[in-house]
Design an enzyme around this catalytic site. Structure first.
Site, short mmCIF file in Angstrom:
data_model
loop_
_atom_site.label_atom_id
_atom_site.label_comp_id
_atom_site.label_asym_id
_atom_site.label_seq_id
_atom_site.Cartn_x
_atom_site.Cartn_y
_atom_site.Cartn_z
N GLY A 1 0.83 -1.19 0.00
CA GLY A 1 0.00 0.00 0.00
C GLY A 1 0.87 1.24 0.00
O GLY A 1 2.01 1.22 -0.45
N ILE B 1 2.40 2.90 2.45
CA ILE B 1 3.63 2.81 3.24
C ILE B 1 4.58 1.80 2.62
O ILE B 1 5.79 2.01 2.56
CB ILE B 1 3.32 2.49 4.70
CG1 ILE B 1 2.49 3.62 5.33
CG2 ILE B 1 4.61 2.28 5.50
CD1 ILE B 1 1.92 3.30 6.70
N ARG C 1 -2.73 -8.39 -1.70
CA ARG C 1 -3.97 -9.04 -2.09
C ARG C 1 -4.16 -9.00 -3.60
O ARG C 1 -4.71 -9.92 -4.20
CB ARG C 1 -5.17 -8.37 -1.40
CG ARG C 1 -5.30 -8.71 0.07
CD ARG C 1 -6.45 -7.99 0.69
NE ARG C 1 -6.29 -6.54 0.63
CZ ARG C 1 -7.18 -5.66 1.08
NH1 ARG C 1 -8.31 -6.09 1.61
NH2 ARG C 1 -6.95 -4.36 1.00
N ARG D 1 0.55 -4.10 12.30
CA ARG D 1 -0.31 -4.22 13.47
C ARG D 1 0.06 -5.48 14.22
O ARG D 1 0.48 -6.48 13.64
CB ARG D 1 -1.80 -4.29 13.08
CG ARG D 1 -2.45 -2.96 12.77
CD ARG D 1 -2.61 -2.13 14.04
NE ARG D 1 -3.32 -0.88 13.84
CZ ARG D 1 -2.75 0.27 13.52
NH1 ARG D 1 -1.44 0.31 13.33
NH2 ARG D 1 -3.46 1.37 13.39
N GLU E 1 -0.89 -5.44 22.73
CA GLU E 1 -0.16 -4.29 23.26
C GLU E 1 -1.10 -3.34 24.01
O GLU E 1 -2.27 -3.23 23.68
CB GLU E 1 0.57 -3.54 22.12
CG GLU E 1 -0.36 -2.95 21.07
CD GLU E 1 0.42 -2.29 19.94
OE1 GLU E 1 0.09 -1.13 19.64
OE2 GLU E 1 1.32 -2.91 19.33
N HIS F 1 5.33 1.04 19.56
CA HIS F 1 4.33 1.53 18.59
C HIS F 1 4.52 3.03 18.33
O HIS F 1 3.63 3.84 18.56
CB HIS F 1 2.91 1.26 19.08
CG HIS F 1 1.91 1.20 17.96
ND1 HIS F 1 0.79 0.40 18.01
CD2 HIS F 1 1.83 1.85 16.77
CE1 HIS F 1 0.08 0.55 16.90
NE2 HIS F 1 0.71 1.44 16.13
N ILE F 2 5.72 3.39 17.84
CA ILE F 2 6.06 4.80 17.66
C ILE F 2 6.46 5.13 16.22
O ILE F 2 7.09 6.17 15.97
CB ILE F 2 7.19 5.23 18.62
CG1 ILE F 2 8.45 4.37 18.42
CG2 ILE F 2 6.71 5.18 20.07
CD1 ILE F 2 9.68 4.89 19.16
#
Length: 326
Positions: free
Chosen positions: A152, A154, A174, A235, A264, A282-283
């Site tokens: 995608g 990113i 996909r 994720r 998390e 998660h930064i």
């Protein structure tokens, strides 16, 4: 005035923007417990959230709710079926964090490949005594093969960075991206099995869905090269963390860099017992300019969805736009 909840602390100037249009209940402290979150949502017309779970139970207790605006790209904290059933719009904040997140993913990949965190811990512990030819031998990034799972926005930003490192880029998605994007990125579409087998450095950038849970598990890790690294900036839950810990211990793969975890912030503490993993909380989007852009876009979505501001009725980033037609 319509009423909104801001469930997490954000920039004060963004709160002031919202107060131009709404009565704002702003939480200045820790994330709200589930019962308190539901109670404070009960009379709200909208909410600006950062991963707070919007469940069917929350929606049933919030009859006035029109929109939940997530300050994130992902929205697996939303029960989309329940949102649609209650006619509540969900929004997110894509694009504004692409480059910062790609930068961070690259940094994690490099740190894992070159054993940066592991060697820093060694130095800090006072263990460095002399030079050795085999101390902290890592794996090369320049000239290696970058594998991207999830091409995608990113993923494409990551692939662009690979050009400066003279890397081959392979990817699985996909569906294939447009031919002109493949040509721009010099990226080759391959099967998932081929991606796992060929990638020297595999980066995960796919959204979390029920179908994607444990996309990378014990079998997938076993099919990777023993010199390969795995980086997850997508994720938690996409990787089976227990299987990854075992693979790192057994040197099934060389190293990993992780910014996200299952459950998390209550991650699997066994990660702390393996040296060949770089761990961050998660930064990936955490630069001031990016987080400001995310907060302001979340506010834009909220303001417009509640019929205010220059885009009244036309929020920039609806996830389920069909509810706007009801």
């Amino acid at each position: 005035m319509k009423k909104v909840l801001v469930a997490r602390p954000i920039f004060p100037d963004v709160i002031e923007r919202l107060r131009q249009y709404f009565e704002v209940d702003a939480n200045p402290g820790a994330p709200l417990a589930a019962d308190e979150f539901a109670r404070r949502m009960a009379d709200r017309d909208g909410a600006l959230l950062a991963g707070d779970p919007v469940t069917a139970k929350v929606l049933e207790g919030a009859p006035n709710l029109k929109v939940v605006s997530n300050m994130a790209v992902g929205y697996n904290n939303f029960d989309m079926q329940a949102l649609n059933a209650h006619g509540v719009l969900g929004t997110n904040t894509p694009d504004v964090l692409n480059e910062s997140t790609a930068d961070f993913g690259w940094a994690l990949m490099m740190a894992a490949a070159r054993r940066i965190a592991e060697s820093e811990h060694f130095l800090r512990a006072g263990k460095w005594g002399t030079w050795s030819y085999d101390a902290f031998l890592g794996t090369d990034v320049y000239g290696a093969t970058l594998g991207v799972l999830g091409m995608g926005r990113i993923g494409q930003a990551l692939a662009r960075r690979a050009r400066g490192f003279n890397m081959r880029v392979i990817y699985h998605n996909r569906s294939r991206v447009a031919p002109e994007i493949e040509a721009e990125l010099n990226a080759e579409y391959v099967s998932k099995a081929d991606l796992l087998k060929r990638a020297d450095h595999l980066v995960l950038v796919l959204p979390y869905t029920a179908e994607n849970r444990h996309t990378i598990g014990a079998a997938e890790l076993a099919s990777m090269q023993p010199t390969a690294t795995l980086t997850n900036i997508a994720r938690g839950g996409i990787v089976d963390d227990a299987a990854l810990i075992q693979a790192l211990r057994n040197k099934t793969i060389a190293a990993a860099g992780l910014d996200v975890f299952e459950g998390e912030p209550n991650f699997n503490r066994d990660f702390l017992t393996v040296p060949n993993v770089v761990l961050t909380p998660h930064i990936a989007s955490a630069t001031e300019s990016t987080r400001r852009a995310m907060a302001n876009l979340a506010a834009d979505n909220l303001i417009a969805a509640l019929g205010e501001g220059p885009r009244a009725g036309n929020p920039p980033n609806p996830i389920n736009p069909e509810v706007l037609k009801k």
